[in-house]
Design an enzyme around this catalytic site. Structure first.
Site, PDB file in Angstrom:
ATOM      1  N   HIS A 116      13.611  32.338  -2.982  1.00 37.12           N
ATOM      2  CA  HIS A 116      14.076  32.884  -4.277  1.00 37.12           C
ATOM      3  C   HIS A 116      14.720  31.678  -5.270  1.00 37.12           C
ATOM      4  CE1 HIS A 116      15.288  37.029  -5.869  1.00 37.12           C
ATOM      5  NE2 HIS A 116      14.937  36.296  -6.943  1.00 37.12           N
ATOM      6  N   ASP A 171      16.796  42.816  -4.845  1.00 40.62           N
ATOM      7  CA  ASP A 171      17.125  42.090  -3.745  1.00 40.62           C
ATOM      8  C   ASP A 171      17.953  42.596  -2.759  1.00 40.62           C
ATOM      9  OD1 ASP A 171      17.599  39.887  -2.176  1.00 40.62           O
ATOM     10  OD2 ASP A 171      17.339  38.466  -3.839  1.00 40.62           O
ATOM     11  N   HIS A 216      19.981  40.946  -1.303  1.00 42.39           N
ATOM     12  CA  HIS A 216      21.234  40.064  -1.460  1.00 42.39           C
ATOM     13  C   HIS A 216      21.638  39.870  -2.815  1.00 42.39           C
ATOM     14  CE1 HIS A 216      18.675  39.158   2.087  1.00 42.39           C
ATOM     15  NE2 HIS A 216      19.864  38.986   2.923  1.00 42.39           N
ATOM     16  N   ASP A 266      22.455  36.772  -4.002  1.00 43.98           N
ATOM     17  CA  ASP A 266      22.107  35.259  -4.431  1.00 43.98           C
ATOM     18  C   ASP A 266      22.977  34.700  -5.573  1.00 43.98           C
ATOM     19  OD1 ASP A 266      19.892  35.713  -2.765  1.00 43.98           O
ATOM     20  OD2 ASP A 266      18.388  36.016  -4.458  1.00 43.98           O
ATOM     21  N   HIS A 283      18.373  29.240  -1.898  1.00 49.88           N
ATOM     22  CA  HIS A 283      17.812  30.381  -2.368  1.00 49.88           C
ATOM     23  C   HIS A 283      19.019  31.488  -2.170  1.00 49.88           C
ATOM     24  CE1 HIS A 283      16.623  32.242   1.964  1.00 49.88           C
ATOM     25  NE2 HIS A 283      17.955  31.752   2.024  1.00 49.88           N
ATOM     26  N   ASP A 316      12.553  40.313  -4.904  1.00 50.30           N
ATOM     27  CA  ASP A 316      12.574  39.698  -3.720  1.00 50.30           C
ATOM     28  C   ASP A 316      12.068  40.754  -2.927  1.00 50.30           C
ATOM     29  OD1 ASP A 316      13.226  38.938  -1.167  1.00 50.30           O
ATOM     30  OD2 ASP A 316      14.985  37.631  -1.960  1.00 50.30           O
ATOM     31  N   ASP A 324      12.555  41.231   0.345  1.00 48.45           N
ATOM     32  CA  ASP A 324      13.384  41.705   1.185  1.00 48.45           C
ATOM     33  C   ASP A 324      14.363  42.610   0.611  1.00 48.45           C
ATOM     34  OD1 ASP A 324      15.669  40.610  -0.167  1.00 48.45           O
ATOM     35  OD2 ASP A 324      15.864  38.765   1.153  1.00 48.45           O
ATOM     36  N   GLU A 353       9.765  35.178  -1.661  1.00 49.43           N
ATOM     37  CA  GLU A 353      10.182  35.443  -0.500  1.00 49.43           C
ATOM     38  C   GLU A 353       9.028  36.287   0.614  1.00 49.43           C
ATOM     39  OE1 GLU A 353      12.417  33.969   1.077  1.00 49.43           O
ATOM     40  OE2 GLU A 353      14.049  33.388  -0.586  1.00 49.43           O
TER      41      GLU A 353
END
Length: 303
Positions: free
Chosen positions: A104, A127, A129, A131, A144, A230, A232, A275
């Site tokens: 990312h 995402d 997360h 980030d 990332h 992303d 994930d 990702e």
């Protein structure tokens, strides 16, 4: 399904970069997504495709880490600068830039290029997360986990480059969707920002339609409107090939509806998908899903 006509063409920009991640493999993500039939799927929508190949990243095993606070940052910036140049080129040619990661950290180049072309813009960041780590707060030093903080101009001068302005994104035009894992420093930073954050609990309570519509309303405005996906963000049961899986993510239909709503809004003129890690995947399942989601974001419909 009838193909769309009179739609802007698409520029595919790969970024074979895994220097920002904590494990190897996402550098092969762009090839995996292409192999899953991305170009032909986009062409079925009536859009032309120009594939500009991959921006190559350095090989971690043959590259000095540099500062442990921001591992491989110089090499990451060099790759992102090349991504930014291609994004600017796509904008000048009237094409929709679709950036394929890579980890990312490539978003620094994508959003930096968009800001150079159009000025400050907004982003829906889908995402697991945030980030939003910074060099002094990151528990790992992996870049990332820092790109959103970087494009907001909050990660320090180390992320500056002649290739992009910082901030590249307006601080009041960010929506985080699908979040289910935040570091303490990220949560603290968010308390002082006008970022709309929708955790997976919020998605459960409100529904993905409301979440995406509210997100798009929040980030709409001058400059650009971008979606950074992303993989994930999706549940690892359907997207196993990611480097940092977190259980309890978006379902197959939730992810598709999110992308369909993005297309329906007519606001978004750029997209990145990052990702995808083929080493950890099952029969390229995650890359195939990425292709489907890009198609939905570009207007694919059942009828």
């Amino acid at each position: 399904m009838q193909p769309q006509t009179e739609q802007p063409g698409v520029a595919l920009i790969g970024a074979s970069l895994d220097l920002g991640a904590g494990r190897r493999g996402v550098d092969m993500g762009p090839s995996a997504i292409r192999y899953a039939g991305l170009a032909s799927r986009i062409e079925q929508l009536g859009r032309s495709v120009k594939d500009w190949g991959n921006v190559e990243g350095a090989v971690p095993e043959a590259t000095a880490i540099g500062s442990e606070r921001v591992r491989f940052l110089n090499e990451i910036k060099a790759a992102c600068e090349r991504v930014a140049e291609l994004v600017v080129r796509s904008c000048e040619e009237g094409l929709v830039p679709v950036v394929l990661g890579g980890d990312h950290s490539v978003a620094l180049g994508t959003l930096g290029g968009l800001a150079r072309a159009y000025g400050l813009g907004g982003v829906v960041w889908i995402d697991a997360h945030g980030d939003l780590n910074r060099p002094d707060s990151s528990p790992s030093g992996n870049v990332h986990g820092m790109p959103l903080a970087a494009v907001l101009g909050l990660a320090g001068s180390e992320f500056e480059s002649p290739a992009w302005p910082l901030p590249a994104v307006a601080p009041d035009r960010v929506a985080l969707v699908g979040v289910r894992e935040l570091d303490a420093a990220e949560a603290e930073l968010l308390e002082g920002l006008d970022v709309h954050v929708y955790t997976m609990s919020d998605v459960d309570r409100l529904g993905v339609e409301r979440v995406i519509r509210e997100s798009l309303t929040h980030i709409a405005g001058p400059g650009f409107v971008h979606v950074s996906l992303d993989m994930d963000a999706l549940d690892p049961e359907i997207a196993p090939g990611v480097g940092t899986p977190v259980r309890g993510g978006l379902s197959y239909r939730e992810a598709h509806l999110a992308m369909e709503l993005v297309a329906e809004s007519g606001l978004v003129a750029s997209l990145e998908v990052v990702e995808v890690n083929p080493i950890l995947d099952r029969e390229n399942e995650t890359a195939k899903l990425a292709v489907e989601l890009v198609a939905s974001a570009l207007g694919a419909r059942i009828l």
